[in-house]
Design an enzyme around this catalytic site. Sequence first.
Site, short mmCIF file in Angstrom:
data_model
loop_
_atom_site.label_atom_id
_atom_site.label_comp_id
_atom_site.label_asym_id
_atom_site.label_seq_id
_atom_site.Cartn_x
_atom_site.Cartn_y
_atom_site.Cartn_z
N GLY A 36 0.79 -1.22 0.00
CA GLY A 36 0.00 0.00 0.00
C GLY A 36 0.83 1.27 0.00
O GLY A 36 0.50 2.24 -0.70
N ASN A 65 -5.54 -6.77 -2.30
CA ASN A 65 -4.61 -5.64 -2.39
C ASN A 65 -5.10 -4.52 -3.31
O ASN A 65 -4.67 -3.37 -3.19
CB ASN A 65 -3.24 -6.10 -2.92
CG ASN A 65 -2.58 -7.19 -2.11
OD1 ASN A 65 -1.87 -8.03 -2.66
ND2 ASN A 65 -2.80 -7.20 -0.80
N LEU A 66 -5.98 -4.86 -4.24
CA LEU A 66 -6.21 -3.99 -5.39
C LEU A 66 -6.93 -2.69 -5.06
O LEU A 66 -6.85 -1.74 -5.85
CB LEU A 66 -6.99 -4.76 -6.47
CG LEU A 66 -6.31 -6.02 -7.00
CD1 LEU A 66 -7.16 -6.66 -8.09
CD2 LEU A 66 -4.90 -5.74 -7.50
N HIS A 67 -7.59 -2.59 -3.92
CA HIS A 67 -8.31 -1.35 -3.61
C HIS A 67 -7.36 -0.24 -3.16
O HIS A 67 -7.77 0.92 -3.08
CB HIS A 67 -9.38 -1.59 -2.54
CG HIS A 67 -8.92 -1.51 -1.13
ND1 HIS A 67 -8.00 -2.40 -0.59
CD2 HIS A 67 -9.22 -0.64 -0.13
CE1 HIS A 67 -7.79 -2.07 0.67
NE2 HIS A 67 -8.51 -1.02 0.97
N ARG A 68 -6.11 -0.58 -2.92
CA ARG A 68 -5.16 0.43 -2.45
C ARG A 68 -3.79 0.36 -3.13
O ARG A 68 -3.05 1.34 -3.11
CB ARG A 68 -4.97 0.30 -0.93
CG ARG A 68 -4.31 -1.00 -0.49
CD ARG A 68 -4.43 -1.22 1.01
NE ARG A 68 -3.72 -2.42 1.47
CZ ARG A 68 -4.17 -3.66 1.36
NH1 ARG A 68 -5.34 -3.87 0.79
NH2 ARG A 68 -3.45 -4.68 1.79
N LYS A 81 5.12 -9.54 -6.11
CA LYS A 81 4.94 -8.08 -6.09
C LYS A 81 6.16 -7.33 -6.60
O LYS A 81 6.03 -6.35 -7.35
CB LYS A 81 4.61 -7.63 -4.66
CG LYS A 81 3.18 -7.84 -4.25
CD LYS A 81 2.89 -7.20 -2.90
CE LYS A 81 1.43 -7.40 -2.53
NZ LYS A 81 1.12 -6.82 -1.20
N CYS A 169 14.39 6.06 18.96
CA CYS A 169 14.20 7.25 19.80
C CYS A 169 12.71 7.56 19.96
O CYS A 169 12.27 8.00 21.03
CB CYS A 169 14.90 8.46 19.19
SG CYS A 169 16.69 8.28 19.01
N CYS A 183 -3.14 -4.63 8.29
CA CYS A 183 -4.34 -4.33 7.51
C CYS A 183 -5.32 -5.49 7.50
O CYS A 183 -6.53 -5.29 7.38
CB CYS A 183 -3.95 -3.98 6.08
SG CYS A 183 -3.06 -2.42 5.94
N CYS A 320 2.25 -18.32 8.47
CA CYS A 320 1.18 -17.33 8.27
C CYS A 320 0.87 -17.29 6.78
O CYS A 320 1.14 -18.26 6.06
CB CYS A 320 1.60 -15.97 8.82
SG CYS A 320 2.99 -15.22 7.94
#
Length: 351
Positions: A36, A65-68, A81, A169, A183, A320
């Site tokens: 994204g 993924n395609l909506h963003r 990717k 920091c 997401c 995962c």
Amino acid sequence: MKNTTRYSRQIVLPEIGVLGQQKLHGAHVLVIGAGGLGCPVLQNLAAAGVGSLGIVDGDVVEETNLHRQLLYTLKDCGKGKAATAAEAVLLLNPHVNVTVFPEFLNKQNAFDIVGDYQIIVDCTDSIGVRYLINDVALAKNIPVVYASIYKFEGQVSVFNYKNGPSYRCLFPETESLITVPNCVASGVLGVLPNTLGAFQATEVLKIILEIGSVLSGKLLIYDGLHYQTQFVDFAKNPAAIEKGRINGLKILNQENTELQALDREAFLEKCSQDNCLVIDIREAYEEPEWSGSNVVNVPLAALENYCGQLDKDESIVLFCQSGQRSQLALAYLKKEGFTRLSHLEKGIQSL
């Protein structure tokens, strides 16, 4: 530098000019993550004429993924990717030199990948990888342009810039996994990462051109839902910087004996062993399903409590969707004293 006509509206700016455009052409920028945030970063840097771009991502394109992630289309689903993003970038600007790293950043490959790049753009969604990026950048004395997103909000900053504050920091390291959002679990407004990625690209261009005020020591917080922005100042912490630099140098000097990553065949063999516990750290609704007599589903946020009941010498395999969350979980369990750990390197989608 070829085809200055392409950049004429940029060159006409007094702050840039021909010399500034030549600086952009000679710059080497590494973008870690082609999701994204990475998509708009790559689009904007390529369009602006940044001469050399590195793209690091071991994931594949999915329909979710395609909506963003606007570099990709439906026909790209299932493709890697990094390579797909590189093709799109070259269609946008064929004069850009693009190097593809179709893998996730880890302790074994970080220094080889970073190489001689002058700026790192952190477009990841893994806190563990952000610390790794920070530490490698400190060891190599190069700046990091950072952003993160959550639902309708995002934040941007620049770390390690001209001896300025670092990621540590602003965000002291925590051992907890519960604080890691993503997401998949929380969702995100599609336009948000494109806004934040454009902010990141702007900081990269300012750093290369040495113009304007860079977000060093400042965190820009953007609320897209209510159209509000605020700036938070944060100070340099010498102890945090020294810790990061030492960590980076240790990684640079160590042999590749760290976390064990399994390929498809090795994972399937492990799953067939009765004395091996296989932990699916995805959310319960994620697909495809993977079941077995020794497979348990323990989402990442619940792993901390679940593993408190286990023998630290037990053989454990984690997996995962793509391998990023399992790598983070593996690193956490290693710190907790577990000794026989491995994970499916490219996730269940690799099967």
